[in-house]
Design a protein around this motif. Structure first.
Motif, PDB file in Angstrom:
ATOM      1  N   ALA A 147     -14.138  11.768  60.816  1.00  0.00           N
ATOM      2  CA  ALA A 147     -14.348  10.847  61.627  1.00  0.00           C
ATOM      3  C   ALA A 147     -14.360   9.607  61.174  1.00  0.00           C
ATOM      4  O   ALA A 147     -13.792   8.504  61.181  1.00  0.00           O
ATOM      5  CB  ALA A 147     -15.739  11.099  62.500  1.00  0.00           C
ATOM      6  N   ASP A 148     -14.846   9.279  59.823  1.00  0.00           N
ATOM      7  CA  ASP A 148     -14.786   8.319  58.981  1.00  0.00           C
ATOM      8  C   ASP A 148     -13.690   7.952  58.291  1.00  0.00           C
ATOM      9  O   ASP A 148     -13.065   6.798  58.331  1.00  0.00           O
ATOM     10  CB  ASP A 148     -16.127   8.552  57.920  1.00  0.00           C
ATOM     11  N   LYS A 151     -11.460   6.391  61.133  1.00  0.00           N
ATOM     12  CA  LYS A 151     -11.992   4.846  61.121  1.00  0.00           C
ATOM     13  C   LYS A 151     -11.466   3.857  60.121  1.00  0.00           C
ATOM     14  O   LYS A 151     -11.057   2.996  60.378  1.00  0.00           O
ATOM     15  CB  LYS A 151     -13.584   4.650  61.133  1.00  0.00           C
ATOM     16  N   ARG A 152     -11.396   4.606  58.794  1.00  0.00           N
ATOM     17  CA  ARG A 152     -10.957   3.753  57.771  1.00  0.00           C
ATOM     18  C   ARG A 152      -9.337   3.518  58.040  1.00  0.00           C
ATOM     19  O   ARG A 152      -9.032   2.332  57.676  1.00  0.00           O
ATOM     20  CB  ARG A 152     -11.141   4.518  56.550  1.00  0.00           C
ATOM     21  N   GLN A 154      -7.800   3.616  60.732  1.00  0.00           N
ATOM     22  CA  GLN A 154      -7.558   2.671  61.799  1.00  0.00           C
ATOM     23  C   GLN A 154      -7.797   1.064  61.443  1.00  0.00           C
ATOM     24  O   GLN A 154      -7.027   0.259  61.772  1.00  0.00           O
ATOM     25  CB  GLN A 154      -8.646   2.927  62.817  1.00  0.00           C
ATOM     26  N   ALA A 155      -8.681   0.908  60.191  1.00  0.00           N
ATOM     27  CA  ALA A 155      -9.006  -0.290  60.004  1.00  0.00           C
ATOM     28  C   ALA A 155      -7.921  -1.029  59.205  1.00  0.00           C
ATOM     29  O   ALA A 155      -7.417  -2.152  59.250  1.00  0.00           O
ATOM     30  CB  ALA A 155     -10.290  -0.476  59.294  1.00  0.00           C
TER      31      ALA A 155
END
Length: 253
Positions: A147-148, A151-152, A154-155
């Motif tokens: 999950a992290d 997110k990373r 995506q950023a």
């Protein structure tokens, strides 16, 4: 206005990217695809050479366009209709085009793989995924939750990431190959990674990811390949004292 020699820039790119040494797809034409009058005052960088990005380069007053996906992948004759318009724009506006596909993907500092890994904060990178007798990607060993990591990513790519959650919830060995490397999923799993980051892949890779027990993160073909042209243009700007600009023309793919 600072001016640089087009031939000097091309020679520097060929030597730095080891263009003659890197095996590429048969349709790729790496190197100078269109020349201008021999001088460069402003460099533009973009992922794809197309009528739209050529118009953006002209609007940016560039006389050299650095691209990852060039003009020539298959026979492109006759030069009629939109192709004729493209040719006219190139000639009338003295715009050169330099293209680098796999040589730019693979470069250990300027390449798409290296730059994406850097943006993701990956350390201690090692070669990964043999392609055409050469390693086409990079891998790292580090513990991060899926999950992290999503997110990373995506950023970093600035948009949607498609997740095939076939592997563990905590990633420990991550492989990266930018662009359209989804078809190499089985090979990636065989090389021991539990998570594979690339740009895009086919529908059938979802079931294969489940069967192989591997996470796959698709960050977009375009989005994962903006890094190399930016890095190369910045390097040329520093080396030859000419300004550069990135022309963003996302495909959403």
């Amino acid at each position: 206005m600072a001016k640089a020699s087009l031939s000097a820039i091309v020679e520097y790119c060929e030597r730095t990217l080891r263009t003659d040494e890197i095996k590429d797809y048969d349709g790729a034409v790496n190197g100078l695809q269109v020349e201008n009058d021999g001088k460069v005052t402003r460099v533009a960088a973009t992922v794809d050479a197309s009528l739209a990005t050529i118009k953006l380069a002209i609007a940016a007053q560039a006389d050299l366009l650095i691209v990852h996906h060039g003009l020539f992948w298959a026979p492109t004759h006759p030069w009629t209709g939109k192709r004729r318009e493209m040719l006219r724009l190139l000639m009338d506006n003295n715009l050169a085009i330099y293209s680098s596909h796999l040589p730019l993907d693979f470069h250990p500092q300027l390449g798409n793989n290296a730059q994406l890994c850097k943006a993701l904060g990956f350390k201690k990178l090692t070669p990964f995924l043999m392609q055409k007798g050469q390693c086409s990607g990079l891998e790292t060993t580090q513990k991060i939750s899926r999950a992290d990591l999503v997110k990373r990513l995506q950023a970093v790519v600035g948009g949607k990431v498609t997740v095939l959650p076939g592997g563990p919830a905590v990633c420990k060995k991550i492989g990266v190959v930018t662009g359209g490397a989804g078809s190499y999923l089985k090979q990636a799993a065989a090389e021991g990674v539990d998570t594979f980051i690339t740009g895009e892949g086919q529908h059938w890779t979802y079931a294969l990811a489940e069967e192989e027990g591997i996470n796959v993160l698709y960050g977009g073909h375009y989005a994962t390949e903006t890094f190399g042209v930016k890095a190369l243009a910045a390097e040329l700007s520093k080396k030859f004292s000419v300004p550069w600009v990135f022309l963003d023309h996302p495909t959403g793919l």
